[in-house]
Motif scaffolding. Structure first.
Motif, PDB file in Angstrom:
ATOM      1  N   MET A 111       0.834  -1.211   0.000  1.00 17.39           N
ATOM      2  CA  MET A 111       0.000   0.000   0.000  1.00 17.39           C
ATOM      3  C   MET A 111       0.866   1.258   0.000  1.00 17.39           C
ATOM      4  O   MET A 111       0.549   2.243  -0.661  1.00 17.39           O
ATOM      5  N   VAL A 112       1.960   1.218   0.759  1.00 17.83           N
ATOM      6  CA  VAL A 112       2.831   2.394   0.823  1.00 17.83           C
ATOM      7  C   VAL A 112       3.466   2.662  -0.548  1.00 17.83           C
ATOM      8  O   VAL A 112       3.462   3.801  -1.043  1.00 17.83           O
ATOM      9  N   VAL A 113       3.971   1.597  -1.183  1.00 18.13           N
ATOM     10  CA  VAL A 113       4.569   1.766  -2.507  1.00 18.13           C
ATOM     11  C   VAL A 113       3.522   2.323  -3.483  1.00 18.13           C
ATOM     12  O   VAL A 113       3.778   3.257  -4.249  1.00 18.13           O
ATOM     13  N   GLY A 114       2.309   1.759  -3.420  1.00 19.11           N
ATOM     14  CA  GLY A 114       1.233   2.226  -4.294  1.00 19.11           C
ATOM     15  C   GLY A 114       0.920   3.696  -4.056  1.00 19.11           C
ATOM     16  O   GLY A 114       0.721   4.465  -5.003  1.00 19.11           O
ATOM     17  N   LEU A 115       0.921   4.075  -2.789  1.00 23.29           N
ATOM     18  CA  LEU A 115       0.625   5.474  -2.459  1.00 23.29           C
ATOM     19  C   LEU A 115       1.662   6.413  -3.093  1.00 23.29           C
ATOM     20  O   LEU A 115       1.310   7.418  -3.717  1.00 23.29           O
ATOM     21  N   VAL A 116       2.933   6.074  -2.956  1.00 26.66           N
ATOM     22  CA  VAL A 116       3.980   6.931  -3.515  1.00 26.66           C
ATOM     23  C   VAL A 116       3.834   6.981  -5.037  1.00 26.66           C
ATOM     24  O   VAL A 116       3.912   8.042  -5.668  1.00 26.66           O
ATOM     25  N   MET A 117       3.548   5.817  -5.600  1.00 28.58           N
ATOM     26  CA  MET A 117       3.429   5.737  -7.053  1.00 28.58           C
ATOM     27  C   MET A 117       2.264   6.581  -7.584  1.00 28.58           C
ATOM     28  O   MET A 117       2.328   7.120  -8.683  1.00 28.58           O
ATOM     29  N   ALA A 118       1.195   6.675  -6.804  1.00 28.52           N
ATOM     30  CA  ALA A 118       0.050   7.478  -7.244  1.00 28.52           C
ATOM     31  C   ALA A 118       0.267   8.950  -6.913  1.00 28.52           C
ATOM     32  O   ALA A 118      -0.209   9.827  -7.636  1.00 28.52           O
ATOM     33  N   ALA A 119       0.995   9.228  -5.826  1.00 31.19           N
ATOM     34  CA  ALA A 119       1.137  10.620  -5.386  1.00 31.19           C
ATOM     35  C   ALA A 119       2.037  11.417  -6.329  1.00 31.19           C
ATOM     36  O   ALA A 119       1.772  12.590  -6.598  1.00 31.19           O
ATOM     37  N   VAL A 120       3.076  10.765  -6.846  1.00 33.97           N
ATOM     38  CA  VAL A 120       4.011  11.499  -7.706  1.00 33.97           C
ATOM     39  C   VAL A 120       3.308  12.073  -8.939  1.00 33.97           C
ATOM     40  O   VAL A 120       3.362  13.286  -9.178  1.00 33.97           O
ATOM     41  N   PRO A 121       2.587  11.247  -9.723  1.00 29.76           N
ATOM     42  CA  PRO A 121       1.904  11.839 -10.885  1.00 29.76           C
ATOM     43  C   PRO A 121       0.843  12.877 -10.502  1.00 29.76           C
ATOM     44  O   PRO A 121       0.634  13.837 -11.247  1.00 29.76           O
ATOM     45  N   ILE A 122       0.212  12.700  -9.339  1.00 32.34           N
ATOM     46  CA  ILE A 122      -0.796  13.707  -8.957  1.00 32.34           C
ATOM     47  C   ILE A 122      -0.104  15.055  -8.771  1.00 32.34           C
ATOM     48  O   ILE A 122      -0.521  16.071  -9.335  1.00 32.34           O
ATOM     49  N   LEU A 123       0.981  15.062  -7.982  1.00 32.25           N
ATOM     50  CA  LEU A 123       1.640  16.337  -7.689  1.00 32.25           C
ATOM     51  C   LEU A 123       2.332  16.896  -8.926  1.00 32.25           C
ATOM     52  O   LEU A 123       2.496  18.110  -9.070  1.00 32.25           O
ATOM     53  N   ALA A 124       2.724  16.011  -9.845  1.00 37.14           N
ATOM     54  CA  ALA A 124       3.376  16.485 -11.068  1.00 37.14           C
ATOM     55  C   ALA A 124       2.357  16.994 -12.089  1.00 37.14           C
ATOM     56  O   ALA A 124       2.735  17.569 -13.111  1.00 37.14           O
ATOM     57  N   GLY A 125       1.070  16.752 -11.821  1.00 36.54           N
ATOM     58  CA  GLY A 125       0.055  17.232 -12.754  1.00 36.54           C
ATOM     59  C   GLY A 125      -0.219  16.252 -13.889  1.00 36.54           C
ATOM     60  O   GLY A 125      -0.850  16.606 -14.882  1.00 36.54           O
ATOM     61  N   TRP A 126       0.193  15.011 -13.739  1.00 32.11           N
ATOM     62  CA  TRP A 126      -0.079  14.009 -14.783  1.00 32.11           C
ATOM     63  C   TRP A 126      -1.285  13.159 -14.431  1.00 32.11           C
ATOM     64  O   TRP A 126      -1.512  12.113 -15.027  1.00 32.11           O
ATOM     65  N   ALA A 127      -2.014  13.555 -13.435  1.00 33.34           N
ATOM     66  CA  ALA A 127      -3.151  12.726 -13.016  1.00 33.34           C
ATOM     67  C   ALA A 127      -4.249  13.600 -12.417  1.00 33.34           C
ATOM     68  O   ALA A 127      -4.826  13.271 -11.400  1.00 33.34           O
ATOM     69  N   SER A 128      -4.563  14.724 -13.083  1.00 31.19           N
ATOM     70  CA  SER A 128      -5.597  15.610 -12.536  1.00 31.19           C
ATOM     71  C   SER A 128      -6.970  15.094 -12.937  1.00 31.19           C
ATOM     72  O   SER A 128      -7.705  15.741 -13.683  1.00 31.19           O
ATOM     73  N   VAL A 129      -7.293  13.924 -12.447  1.00 32.09           N
ATOM     74  CA  VAL A 129      -8.509  13.242 -12.890  1.00 32.09           C
ATOM     75  C   VAL A 129      -9.528  13.094 -11.755  1.00 32.09           C
ATOM     76  O   VAL A 129     -10.528  12.396 -11.908  1.00 32.09           O
TER      77      VAL A 129
END
Ligand code: HAS
Ligand code: CU
Length: 556
Positions: A111-129
């Protein structure tokens, strides 16, 4: 019939406490970061645009902020808190360690790895969905894969609970499952079935399309898979709070659980009815025939019923507690509850606002009234009373005993914690009332209203109240996070023998007298699967066989 002798309580080992504590660290960190984005939107609505000042750090985008807020608060804070809390209810309830602690650790770190993996694109603006990631909005594959890992990690933690239960059951053939463990197991079982929807959506649609393997996607089918999971998701959040309201709060208030049978019945009904109701989020989707929407609307009224049972049973338990404390009168007893305990006040205030959140939910469920409120500010008004108050404020209340219990340190400034709970209540009353009214006036959700040219004067006062409520909530969440950090970081320890205990409520009647069918899995699981097949099967078949992966992806 065997009647249980009073059992010794289970003392968690340091390792178990640290493992649960790790869940809370991630949960509270996610809440802290996610909550900074909420007020940005609340302020924007009354024209105070703070996004512009965040440009240098790349956080100047409304949809990026809204996605971070929804994902971190609604998905991450909840999922980590819940898996940690249910680890406790499983081992303390069953009075035995996890059957395979390593398995649960694997689940947690996934879960922690998944969280980091999802958080990076969100903060980078590649996942504003946004947290619903409706296709054809398109995010980076890393976002979808990250979410998948979080879900699979939570499954694995759930398997760990089931194995522990099976081992316990072997040694305790005729004993009713202790209630707090029972509630956690049902929550996890429901979650395993419910998340099949987004698992299929991500694996067969979103990942291939974000990797460029398919040229487009099918929005209708994606939404159907999403809401297969998305509705029961709200009960995955709610049920752990219910475990506390039924199985712990009565003890904290000085009383007992009023009815063990009713409490168990409510949990089974949630297993049965949480999933086959997803179309109530799709009443305006053109691709679904109205007959199916009507069926899901009717079942939605069904799933509101166990919450009504809960209202009755929890209030009866509280009234019993209050009367033991000398409380009298039709409503006078309420004052006799231990309101000065921040853990209790948080949960009582959460419950009071949930009565209104529930009324709003039942309003949403009406097929034609939904046409008025759908996609308006009313909906975030509704879910800030439910997930952001019934659930979040309850979890805050739980952590006011849980963190002292895990760390062996006293709660830092209990008075301040008490003020925190009231600020949440007051902030949310202002915020959510304004949101509901704005929704009825037609204000859209997920929209920058501060700069919208069409905002009528009539909305202005309410938009301002949204900002004021948001500001109060920001102060409250900061107080909460500071309290948690200071509690854990302080040097002071509680004296030996004075440690904060886990509140576990006895039930008024011996749980062994609860009918066996309320502690038997098979019929309920069969019923659940059957009902899902009936309520979803024909529509899923129709939508899958007619799927057309032709909508190209885009960003907001
Ligand atoms: Fe909902 C939309 C219907 C409950 C969350 N809901 C949402 C969304 C979220 C959400 C996040 O039918 C938006 C999704 C999105 O982004 O589009 N909801 C319902 C119904 C219920 C309900 C019928 N919702 C919840 C809960 C949530 C939640 C719980 C989160 C945890 N909801 C809908 C519908 C929509 C919807 C439609 C789609 C709207 C649209 O058009 O988009 C019911 O489960 C509610 C039943 C609740 C009650 C209240 C019982 C009261 C209790 C309080 C006990 C009191 C105590 C205190 C302990 C009947 C149990 C006592 C204190 C003393 C001092 C005495
Ligand atoms: Cu729903």
């Amino acid at each position: 019939m065997t009647t249980l002798k009073p059992q010794p309580t289970y003392e968690m080992t340091g390792q178990e406490k640290r493992f649960i504590g790790l869940h809370l660290v991630v949960a509270i960190f996610a809440l802290a970061v996610g909550s900074l984005f909420g007020p940005l939107q609340a302020f924007e609505w009354s024209g105070l645009d703070l996004y512009q000042y965040l440009e240098p750090i790349g956080l100047d985008d409304y949809y990026k902020g809204l996605t971070a807020h929804g994902v971190l608060n609604a998905l991450v804070w909840t999922t980590f808190f819940i898996t940690g809390f249910l680890t406790l209810t499983t081992i303390v309830g069953l009075r035995r360690p996890l059957r395979y602690p390593k398995l649960n650790q694997v689940g947690f770190w996934m879960m922690v790895v998944g969280l980091v993996m999802a958080a990076v694109p969100i903060l980078a603006g590649w996942a504003s969905v946004l947290y619903t990631f409706y296709p054809p909005l398109e995010a980076s594959w890393a976002f979808y894969l990250g979410l998948t890992l979080v879900v699979v990690g939570s499954w694995i933690e759930g398997y760990g609970f089931f194995f522990t239960y099976i081992a316990w059951r072997k040694e305790n053939q005729d004993v009713r499952t202790p209630f707090i463990a029972f509630g956690g197991l049902i929550t996890m079982a429901m979650w395993q079935i419910a998340t099949l929807g987004i698992a299929v959506e991500i694996l067969t649609m979103l990942l291939p399309y974000s990797l460029g393997l398919t040229s487009g996607t099918d929005p209708e089918l994606g939404r159907t898979f999403f809401w297969f999971t998305g509705h029961p998701l709200v009960y995955f959040w709610l049920l752990p709070a219910y475990i506390s309201w039924y199985g712990m709060l009565p003890k904290q208030a000085g009383g007992k659980l009023f009815s063990d049978s009713l409490a168990r019945l409510a949990f089974w009904l949630f297993l049965l009815l949480s999933i086959p109701v997803g179309f109530h989020h799709q009443f305006v989707d053109p691709g679904i025939p109205s007959g199916w929407k009507a069926i899901h609307a009717a079942l939605t009224y069904g799933v509101a019923f166990p919450s009504m049972l809960t209202l009755f049973t929890v209030v009866a338990s509280l009234e019993y507690a209050a009367s033991r404390r000398g409380g009298k009168g039709l409503f006078g007893w309420i004052r006799a509850l231990p309101w000065n305990d921040p853990s209790v006040s948080a949960q009582l205030l959460a419950g009071i606002l949930f009565m209104f959140g529930g009324i709003g939910g039942i309003t949403n469920a009406s097929y034609d009234v939904n046409l008025v409120v759908h996609n308006t500010a009313w909906i975030p008004g509704h879910f800030h009373l439910t997930v952001a108050t019934a659930v979040t404020l309850s979890f805050m209340g739980i952590s006011y005993w849980l963190v002292p219990h895990l760390t062996g340190k006293p709660l830092w400034k209990p008075k301040w914690a008490l003020v925190q709970t009231w600020l949440w209540f007051v902030g949310m009353v202002i915020f959510s009332n304004a949101m509901h009214v704005l929704g009825l006036l037609g204000a859209p959700r997920r929209t920058e209203l501060g700069t919208a040219p069409y905002v009528p004067d009539e909305w202005n006062g309410h938009l301002l109240r949204v900002s004021i409520g948001g500001a109060i909530l920001l102060v409250s969440v900061i107080m909460y996070v500071v309290t948690m950090v200071r509690t854990a970081a302080q040097k002071e320890r509680v004296a030996v023998g004075e440690e904060v205990q886990i509140p576990i409520a006895e039930s008024l009647r011996d749980p062994q007298l609860t009918p066996l069918w309320l502690d038997t899995w098979r019929p309920w699981i069969i019923g659940t699967v059957l009902l899902i097949v009936l309520a979803y099967g024909p529509q899923l078949y129709d939508q899958i066989t007619n799927a057309s992966f032709s909508s190209p992806g885009f960003g907001p």
